[in-house]
Scaffold this motif. Structure first.
Motif, PDB file in Angstrom:
ATOM      1  N   CYS A 169     -16.200  30.928  69.362  1.00  0.00           N
ATOM      2  CA  CYS A 169     -17.498  30.389  68.955  1.00  0.00           C
ATOM      3  C   CYS A 169     -17.431  28.876  68.801  1.00  0.00           C
ATOM      4  O   CYS A 169     -18.358  28.164  69.212  1.00  0.00           O
ATOM      5  CB  CYS A 169     -17.953  31.021  67.639  1.00  0.00           C
ATOM      6  N   ASN A 170     -16.365  28.385  68.192  1.00  0.00           N
ATOM      7  CA  ASN A 170     -16.292  26.932  68.009  1.00  0.00           C
ATOM      8  C   ASN A 170     -16.125  26.226  69.348  1.00  0.00           C
ATOM      9  O   ASN A 170     -16.660  25.144  69.559  1.00  0.00           O
ATOM     10  CB  ASN A 170     -15.150  26.562  67.064  1.00  0.00           C
ATOM     11  N   TYR A 171     -15.403  26.873  70.253  1.00  0.00           N
ATOM     12  CA  TYR A 171     -15.295  26.321  71.607  1.00  0.00           C
ATOM     13  C   TYR A 171     -16.681  26.232  72.253  1.00  0.00           C
ATOM     14  O   TYR A 171     -17.051  25.203  72.834  1.00  0.00           O
ATOM     15  CB  TYR A 171     -14.366  27.181  72.477  1.00  0.00           C
ATOM     16  N   ILE A 172     -17.457  27.307  72.154  1.00  0.00           N
ATOM     17  CA  ILE A 172     -18.779  27.328  72.801  1.00  0.00           C
ATOM     18  C   ILE A 172     -19.673  26.236  72.214  1.00  0.00           C
ATOM     19  O   ILE A 172     -20.311  25.465  72.944  1.00  0.00           O
ATOM     20  CB  ILE A 172     -19.436  28.718  72.643  1.00  0.00           C
ATOM     21  N   GLU A 189     -19.221  30.588  81.045  1.00  0.00           N
ATOM     22  CA  GLU A 189     -17.963  29.855  81.244  1.00  0.00           C
ATOM     23  C   GLU A 189     -16.841  30.474  80.416  1.00  0.00           C
ATOM     24  O   GLU A 189     -15.736  30.702  80.914  1.00  0.00           O
ATOM     25  CB  GLU A 189     -18.124  28.396  80.768  1.00  0.00           C
ATOM     26  N   ALA A 190     -17.140  30.714  79.143  1.00  0.00           N
ATOM     27  CA  ALA A 190     -16.126  31.263  78.242  1.00  0.00           C
ATOM     28  C   ALA A 190     -15.678  32.640  78.705  1.00  0.00           C
ATOM     29  O   ALA A 190     -14.490  32.984  78.644  1.00  0.00           O
ATOM     30  CB  ALA A 190     -16.670  31.324  76.816  1.00  0.00           C
ATOM     31  N   ARG A 191     -16.640  33.410  79.214  1.00  0.00           N
ATOM     32  CA  ARG A 191     -16.286  34.738  79.713  1.00  0.00           C
ATOM     33  C   ARG A 191     -15.355  34.620  80.921  1.00  0.00           C
ATOM     34  O   ARG A 191     -14.339  35.324  80.998  1.00  0.00           O
ATOM     35  CB  ARG A 191     -17.544  35.521  80.095  1.00  0.00           C
ATOM     36  N   ALA A 192     -15.686  33.686  81.816  1.00  0.00           N
ATOM     37  CA  ALA A 192     -14.875  33.491  83.013  1.00  0.00           C
ATOM     38  C   ALA A 192     -13.461  33.014  82.659  1.00  0.00           C
ATOM     39  O   ALA A 192     -12.488  33.331  83.349  1.00  0.00           O
ATOM     40  CB  ALA A 192     -15.552  32.497  83.952  1.00  0.00           C
ATOM     41  N   LEU A 193     -13.359  32.259  81.585  1.00  0.00           N
ATOM     42  CA  LEU A 193     -12.051  31.750  81.158  1.00  0.00           C
ATOM     43  C   LEU A 193     -11.253  32.793  80.389  1.00  0.00           C
ATOM     44  O   LEU A 193     -10.105  32.538  79.998  1.00  0.00           O
ATOM     45  CB  LEU A 193     -12.246  30.508  80.271  1.00  0.00           C
TER      46      LEU A 193
END
Lengths: 433, 433
Positions: A169-172, A189-193
């Protein structure tokens, strides 16, 4: 468990050989001498299990006995500590943990869901059998927050526990701000990573972080874990606009956990909050975690570190293992579990300032109408900023004086009748950190 | 010590009733029930001593036995733990600590000087008698850094330990920057506010912080405490100009402790350093302390909190007391003292970028001459900034690529021959944090 002398090896059985499990194996292999010197006895791995025996793993596992079944592993005569790194709060993780305790083993786990849902029952089982469960890795990854709260601050009445404890969450939120991208894009993006859990709502819905908060609250306030009482709100409704506007007013938006004991009960919230941009929480970017512990003697202690990943999480597991190797044993939640009572949940959060964003029509007296409605709901304005408008309306930001969520919601409900507010106003709590 | 059951009260004898001692008394009195619930046994104060019995103190001490002499207190049959809060590394503090150990007591102390100078001998004495010495309060006040390093990170090979561990120095540097005041003025302010030790060189000369660093290094790297090997440099030569110029280049100046084990031995430095303004260390203002622990698995853990004061220091003392009450006992420095060896000190610090400030004459080719001298000394320039000048010279700031202090010093020695540099150049290490 067979009686062992102080200098006999401490024997681990590890269930789960994903990232964290392999991380633990690597530490035990790489630091055998160092661990023995620090613990006064060797730390060894005896047996292992995982879902798939044939999977290629980044460690030499050939000298460990293999079990196909975690419960069987947990009961082996040749292990002293059952290390549960499978995950999931029902099924094999729970069954094997119970089996290990009943077979006289101590348990080390990284499983926040297991503890959030079954921590009280498991702690009572462990303590009735003279065993313990350790779970540093379950909260805030490599940060030794369980140890700090349970032991280091044991002389303090704890006033409040806060934390940014879901790195994804903090990354997003950080990425949205830095790149000026909307939530949906960064989420993908986060899902792909590979940053998101298989069920992404565990992350972005605040559930994973809520598990952690409930565990910390139990230790801090000497109550039973009460995850069901945690007010949960995810980050899915946070817009890039809010991040920018909050920034203009000197704030950052974080998915912030807050637990505090109030006169009306235990308050536990895992919700988006504004925090001052210059505070340690406000300065936290990317996937890093932070916990803030406030005690009546110590004041505020801030702990910062990696909240996930092979090394940090394995470090936390090994901290627990080393404590057991050194003979350090405490009740699971710092006080005997059978004396803990279920907390009374606070119905409403204690008052705080709120950030309001609304879209105001370009009509004479519009702002006065809004101020009147807020005032009638008991919400007074501390600061306000109106933006220029190219169109027939413009955004207005308001920071209120301390008020309640109920009052804010009442004001929002009354705003449409003014006919000067377009769309749905946004209200986010400002946590005073 | 007489044999006690697990549930008998843990009885404290407190020597020293200054700020910290009274803070401990207050916690024991205020939180009697909480401490008993957490420790599984009551924590009580039996006897006390201080220099002046008649002094008016902010606590009711009437129920405790009074001793005029700390050694006599330390040997009393009715105490289990001797709490040494007198200070000073020779004389009564040392005598009473030894007497307590020989009488079978564990010791809790806040005395960094005692441990920095006599830690090895005291640890050997304690462990030969089956006792231990605990000293969380000796390093970084309320921050549980000893526990984190010794226990929480016990699975890590420690790579580096850093810290801002003298709040007075950090206050002075922050205040110089905020108010634009020179060192001497802020130093006198700090003295008037009572922030400085009776011998201010303990603070501003880096000695107090150096004591703390030497203790952390011993735990981190499994060596004997080697305070005499710490490279010490105080903050007295830091000018408001350097603080401002460093700020222009994106840095803050901190009195920073750094300990790391290198291929050529143990490096221990307590010196002014530049750190990035956006790093947690760079963002630290005022009297707050911060320690940064780097492990091969956990990565970087940052701990922040109050470094001094009644409550925070008493919190740390009570953390140790609670560990003893709960039966948690470890070797003094995390490994048996009789197995620790004296470290080989590293002769030179590992390479780092340096910040150079020099005053350059307004002559053609001046900068080229400086660059040539630096190059000949093996110092290459990463970034440079020349300021406009109202006079015949102007300040030039240089950030070098990684180099050694020896190379920097050689360059500085060679600069006068260029006849384009006025006054003495300033060189400060930039620590990569």
């Amino acid at each position: 468990m067979s009686a062992v002398s102080d200098t006999a090896p401490l024997r681990l059985g590890i269930a789960g050989l994903g990232t964290v499990g392999i991380g633990v194996v690597k530490i035990v292999q790489r630091h055998a001498d160092l661990l023995a010197a620090r613990a006064g006895r060797p730390v060894e791995i005896t047996a292992i299990t995982a879902r798939d025996r044939t999977k290629n793993r980044d460690a030499d596992l050939s000298s460990y006995a293999w079990e196909d079944d975690a419960v069987t592993l947990a009961k082996r005569d040749d292990i002293d500590v059952f290390v549960e790194l499978m995950g999931g709060h029902e099924g094999p993780a729970k069954d094997a943990t119970e089996a290990a305790l009943k077979a006289g083993k101590d348990v080390v786990t990284a499983n926040k869901a297991l503890l959030a849902h079954h921590g009280q029952a498991l702690a009572e089982l462990a303590e009735s059998l003279g065993r313990t469960i350790r779970y540093e890795a379950a909260v805030a990854g490599g940060i030794p927050v369980i140890k700090t709260l349970t032991e280091g601050l044991a002389g303090n009445g704890i006033r409040r526990v806060m934390g940014v404890m879901n790195g994804t969450c903090n990354y997003i939120l950080t990425r949205m701000e830095d790149a000026g991208l909307p939530y949906d894009t960064v989420f993908e993006e986060a899902r792909a990573l590979g940053y998101l859990e298989a069920d992404p709502n565990l992350d972005v819905g605040g559930i994973d972080a809520g598990h952690k908060l409930a565990i910390l609250a139990a230790i801090a306030f000497g109550t039973q874990v009460a995850f069901d009482d945690v007010t949960l709100e995810g980050i899915g409704r946070i817009s890039i606009d809010d991040i920018r506007r909050a920034g203009d007013m000197g704030y950052k938006i974080k998915l912030l956990g807050v637990a505090q004991m109030t006169g009306r009960g235990l308050e536990q919230r895992m919700t988006p909050c504004l925090v001052p941009a210059t505070s340690p929480l406000g300065q936290l970017t990317g996937g890093t975690n932070m916990t803030v512990l406030e005690g009546d003697s110590v004041g505020q202690i801030v702990l910062r570190g990696a909240g996930a990943g092979e090394g940090p999480t394995a470090s936390a597991v090994m901290g627990d293992v080393m404590d057991l190797a050194r003979g350090l044993r405490l009740p699971v939640f710092g006080q005997p579990a059978d004396k803990l009572e279920a907390p009374t949940p606070a119905v409403t959060a204690i008052p705080a300032p709120y950030y309001l964003r609304l879209q105001l029509s370009d009509k004479p007296g519009a702002l006065a109408k809004v101020a009147t409605v807020l005032g009638e709901a008991g919400v007074s304005i501390s600061r306000m900023r109106q933006y220029g408008h190219a169109d027939t309306s413009a955004p207005v930001l308001i920071v209120t004086h301390k008020t309640t969520r109920d009052a804010v919601d009442a004001a929002i409900d009354a705003l449409p009748a003014t006919r000067v507010v377009e769309g749905e106003p946004i209200a986010i709590r400002i946590e005073e950190v």
